[in-house]
Scaffold this motif. Structure first.
Motif, PDB file in Angstrom:
ATOM      1  N   GLU A  56      30.941  42.644  39.738  1.00  0.00           N
ATOM      2  CA  GLU A  56      31.217  41.640  38.717  1.00  0.00           C
ATOM      3  C   GLU A  56      31.953  42.305  37.562  1.00  0.00           C
ATOM      4  O   GLU A  56      31.888  43.526  37.386  1.00  0.00           O
ATOM      5  CB  GLU A  56      29.931  41.020  38.170  1.00  0.00           C
ATOM      6  N   ARG A 103      42.006  36.011  35.347  1.00  0.00           N
ATOM      7  CA  ARG A 103      42.780  36.903  36.196  1.00  0.00           C
ATOM      8  C   ARG A 103      43.465  37.904  35.275  1.00  0.00           C
ATOM      9  O   ARG A 103      44.107  37.497  34.311  1.00  0.00           O
ATOM     10  CB  ARG A 103      43.799  36.107  37.013  1.00  0.00           C
ATOM     11  N   GLY A 108      45.650  40.966  41.203  1.00  0.00           N
ATOM     12  CA  GLY A 108      45.738  40.118  42.385  1.00  0.00           C
ATOM     13  C   GLY A 108      44.625  40.296  43.398  1.00  0.00           C
ATOM     14  O   GLY A 108      44.562  39.560  44.390  1.00  0.00           O
ATOM     15  N   THR A 109      43.741  41.262  43.190  1.00  0.00           N
ATOM     16  CA  THR A 109      42.628  41.522  44.114  1.00  0.00           C
ATOM     17  C   THR A 109      41.336  40.942  43.546  1.00  0.00           C
ATOM     18  O   THR A 109      41.022  41.149  42.366  1.00  0.00           O
ATOM     19  CB  THR A 109      42.454  43.028  44.354  1.00  0.00           C
ATOM     20  N   ALA A 110      40.582  40.240  44.384  1.00  0.00           N
ATOM     21  CA  ALA A 110      39.356  39.595  43.925  1.00  0.00           C
ATOM     22  C   ALA A 110      38.291  40.611  43.563  1.00  0.00           C
ATOM     23  O   ALA A 110      38.125  41.643  44.221  1.00  0.00           O
ATOM     24  CB  ALA A 110      38.827  38.661  45.009  1.00  0.00           C
ATOM     25  N   ILE A 111      37.553  40.328  42.499  1.00  0.00           N
ATOM     26  CA  ILE A 111      36.364  41.080  42.115  1.00  0.00           C
ATOM     27  C   ILE A 111      35.155  40.221  42.449  1.00  0.00           C
ATOM     28  O   ILE A 111      35.081  39.051  42.045  1.00  0.00           O
ATOM     29  CB  ILE A 111      36.375  41.423  40.609  1.00  0.00           C
ATOM     30  N   ARG A 159      36.054  29.645  36.983  1.00  0.00           N
ATOM     31  CA  ARG A 159      36.954  30.415  37.860  1.00  0.00           C
ATOM     32  C   ARG A 159      37.137  31.845  37.396  1.00  0.00           C
ATOM     33  O   ARG A 159      37.438  32.724  38.186  1.00  0.00           O
ATOM     34  CB  ARG A 159      38.315  29.729  37.978  1.00  0.00           C
ATOM     35  N   GLY A 205      34.250  38.760  45.184  1.00  0.00           N
ATOM     36  CA  GLY A 205      34.547  37.546  45.943  1.00  0.00           C
ATOM     37  C   GLY A 205      35.333  36.516  45.169  1.00  0.00           C
ATOM     38  O   GLY A 205      35.528  35.391  45.637  1.00  0.00           O
ATOM     39  N   GLY A 206      35.800  36.881  43.964  1.00  0.00           N
ATOM     40  CA  GLY A 206      36.619  35.958  43.176  1.00  0.00           C
ATOM     41  C   GLY A 206      35.847  34.881  42.450  1.00  0.00           C
ATOM     42  O   GLY A 206      36.425  33.872  42.030  1.00  0.00           O
ATOM     43  N   ARG A 207      34.539  35.105  42.257  1.00  0.00           N
ATOM     44  CA  ARG A 207      33.709  34.136  41.535  1.00  0.00           C
ATOM     45  C   ARG A 207      32.794  34.872  40.552  1.00  0.00           C
ATOM     46  O   ARG A 207      32.397  36.017  40.810  1.00  0.00           O
ATOM     47  CB  ARG A 207      32.850  33.323  42.498  1.00  0.00           C
ATOM     48  N   THR A 216      37.627  37.656  37.487  1.00  0.00           N
ATOM     49  CA  THR A 216      37.468  37.466  38.928  1.00  0.00           C
ATOM     50  C   THR A 216      38.610  38.041  39.761  1.00  0.00           C
ATOM     51  O   THR A 216      38.475  38.170  40.978  1.00  0.00           O
ATOM     52  CB  THR A 216      37.300  35.976  39.253  1.00  0.00           C
ATOM     53  N   TYR A 217      39.725  38.373  39.104  1.00  0.00           N
ATOM     54  CA  TYR A 217      40.837  39.001  39.832  1.00  0.00           C
ATOM     55  C   TYR A 217      41.458  40.100  38.973  1.00  0.00           C
ATOM     56  O   TYR A 217      41.661  39.918  37.771  1.00  0.00           O
ATOM     57  CB  TYR A 217      41.915  37.974  40.196  1.00  0.00           C
TER      58      TYR A 217
END
Length: 289
Positions: A239, A130, A257-260, A127, A262-264, A253-254
């Motif tokens: 990434e 964060r 609070g904002t995904a980097i 995951r 796509g959050g993966r 990945t975050y």
């Protein structure tokens, strides 16, 4: 069985290991440390760790015998029956006068402790971490920024910020607003298929794992660079990942609070994770756990 530590040439149960109240590592944070990973009884990149320690010790006027320290590390693993371990080496300039004067210190303090290596669960690597941006700024002009000193207050405060925000870690910017590092690790970004990490002049500790990643990027055909990285580049990165000796490579990945990406974890991060883990096994032997 009680943990055994090495203290100034003697192996002692941790409950019996005592350091002077006048030790400058305690009084003034006048010391250095290294955190190392042992796998199958071998310490990964121990030469790199000890070389960094020796260079910083010379700058601080702490006389060290690297051969003695190396033996102390290996002996501490052996006496505790540890093969896969987290090793903590700490040195200080030693006991001195209450009036701050490093010249009053007659001999250094050396402490080596080790505990069974407990890696992060696999789901963390799946995951990713964060993270937030810390309110604290690294000083790129500070002479101690590039040294792993016993004064770790900024990093501990940043970790407290992260915990209060219910995330895994916090990233430092420097006084210019450029990306520096995380609380206990270096940081990498992938943008337009290019791997980037803040240059040493940004106010970072030149990490041992950071150097390994730059080395591996050359071998795997990934174009990498050390450069100034501005805050606005972070949310747009495809990434990101953190590196240190215990984490290895941890995807990010975050951010705030904002995904980097796509959050993966992304493909370059995953590729480097694989070749890094292979390298650790190659240089230390098949892990016991």
């Amino acid at each position: 069985m009680e943990e055994i530590v090495y203290l100034n040439g003697v192996m002692l149960p941790v409950s019996e290991a005592k350091i002077s109240a006048m030790d400058y590592g305690f009084l003034y944070g006048y010391g250095l440390f290294e955190t190392m990973l042992a796998r199958s009884g071998a310490v990964f990149r121990i030469d790199s760790h000890l070389t960094r320690l020796a260079k910083s010790a010379e700058r601080l006027g702490i006389a060290v015998d690297i051969a003695v320290i190396r033996k102390a590390v290996i002996d501490t693993l052996e006496v505790n029956g540890l093969r896969d371990a987290r090793v903590r080496l700490a040195i200080s300039i030693g006991e001195g006068s209450l009036v701050p004067d490093p010249r009053s210190c007659a001999g250094i303090t050396i402490l080596v402790a080790a505990a069974k290596y407990k890696p992060y669960p696999d789901e963390y690597y799946e995951r990713g971490f964060r993270v937030i941006i810390s309110s604290i700024r690294r000083n790129s002009q500070s002479p101690v920024t590039a040294m792993k000193t016993a004064n770790y207050m900024e990093s501990l405060l940043a970790r407290q910020e992260a915990k209060a925000s219910c995330v895994d870690d916090a990233l430092f910017l420097n006084e210019k607003g450029q990306l520096a590092e995380a609380s206990t690790s270096n940081v990498f970004l992938v943008s337009n298929n290019l791997l980037k990490t803040p240059r040493q002049e940004s106010g970072i500790l030149p990490g041992i794992t950071r150097d390994v990643i730059l080395e591996l990027s050359l071998k795997t055909g990934i174009i990498a660079s050390e450069e100034d990285i501005h805050l606005e580049e972070l949310p747009d990165a495809a990434e990101a990942f953190l590196t240190n000796s215990i984490l290895g490579i941890m995807p990010v990945t975050y951010l705030n609070g904002t995904a980097i990406g796509g959050g993966r974890p992304g493909p370059i991060t995953r590729r480097l994770m694989s070749v890094y883990n292979d390298l650790v096994i190659k240089e230390t032997g098949q892990p016991d756990s």
